[in-house]
Scaffold this active site. Structure first.
Site, PDB file in Angstrom:
ATOM      1  CG  ASP A   1      -2.119   0.987   1.007  1.00  0.00           C
ATOM      2  OD1 ASP A   1      -2.419   1.365  -0.150  1.00  0.00           O
ATOM      3  OD2 ASP A   1      -2.713   1.391   2.017  1.00  0.00           O
ATOM      4  CB  ILE A   2       3.980   2.155  -1.826  1.00  0.00           C
ATOM      5  CG1 ILE A   2       4.874   1.189  -1.048  1.00  0.00           C
ATOM      6  CG2 ILE A   2       4.720   3.442  -2.178  1.00  0.00           C
ATOM      7  CD1 ILE A   2       5.463   1.758   0.231  1.00  0.00           C
TER       8      ILE A   2
END
Length: 184
Positions: A79-80
Site C-alpha cells: 500500500d505504497i
C-alpha cells in the site's frame, strides 16, 4: 531500516489485534502533493532522495532476515502511496502503515487481498497475478511521478502496450527542470 516506521507494541482491542507504531511528526507525501498543486515543486535532488530511501526500506523489508533467523521474511508493503510516506521535521523519510503487508512463505499476512489503494497498484496486482517487490517499487515510482507532474496518472487499460503508452504520455509531463530524475 531507518526509513521503516518502528513498531512499539501490539494491542488487542475488541478481540482484534493492532500495532502501535512510533509517532512521527512531519508531513506525508500527500501534503507534498498538495504543495505541488499550489506550485511548490520540490527540487529534483529531494525527489531522488525520497525515492532512494523508500526503495532502501522496501529492499530491507523484503531481503533482510530478522535477528533470530537466517531466512528473510519477504515482506511486501502492498500500500505504497503518498499518505504512507512521511518526511520528518529533520528531513528523514519514513515508510508507514504496513497494515496490509504480506510476509511470503511464513504464514503472515493480513488476509486482505483486495485491500490497498488501487490507483497505485502495479499492473500485475490489478490483474490478480503474483505480487513481488517490483509491485511496491511501481507504486513508489507512481508517487514520485505524481509529485513531479502534479497529478496521479491514470492507467485504465489492462493491455500492456496501452499501459506503456500511458506511462510514456505521463512522463512527457515531467517539467524540464526535473526530467533528469525520471528517465524518459
Amino acid at each position: 531500516h531507518r526509513a521503516i516506521v518502528r513498531v512499539e507494541f501490539p494491542v488487542e482491542i475488541g478481540g482484534r489485534f493492532g500495532l502501535v507504531m512510533e509517532y512521527i511528526p512531519g508531513l506525508d507525501l500527500a501534503d507534498l502533493v498538495a504543495m505541488r498543486d499550489r506550485g511548490g515543486l520540490p527540487p529534483p535532488r529531494a525527489l531522488v532522495r525520497i525515492a532512494a530511501e523508500v526503495a532502501g526500506a522496501l529492499d530491507v523489508a523484503w531481503s533482510r532476515a530478522p535477528e533470530e533467523s537466517t531466512r528473510p521474511l519477504r515482506v511486501l508493503h502492498r500500500d505504497i502511496k503518498p499518505a504512507n510516506i512521511r518526511l520528518t521535521r529533520d528531513g528523514e523519510v519514513k515508510v508507514l502503515d504496513f497494515g496490509i503487508a504480506r510476509a511470503l512463505g511464513v504464514g503472515l499476512g493480513s488476509g486482505m487481498d483486495g485491500a490497498g489503494t488501487p490507483a497505485y497498484f502495479a499492473p500485475e496486482r490489478k490483474r490478480g497475478l503474483h505480487e513481488h517487490p517490483g509491485s511496491d517499487m511501481y507504486a513508489t515510482g507512481l508517487v514520485i511521478l505524481q509529485i513531479a507532474i502534479g497529478r496521479l496518472p491514470s492507467f485504465p487499460s489492462q493491455d500492456a502496450r496501452a499501459h506503456d503508452a500511458a506511462v510514456q504520455d505521463a512522463l512527457r509531463e515531467v517539467p524540464a527542470s526535473h526530467a533528469g530524475i525520471i528517465p524518459l
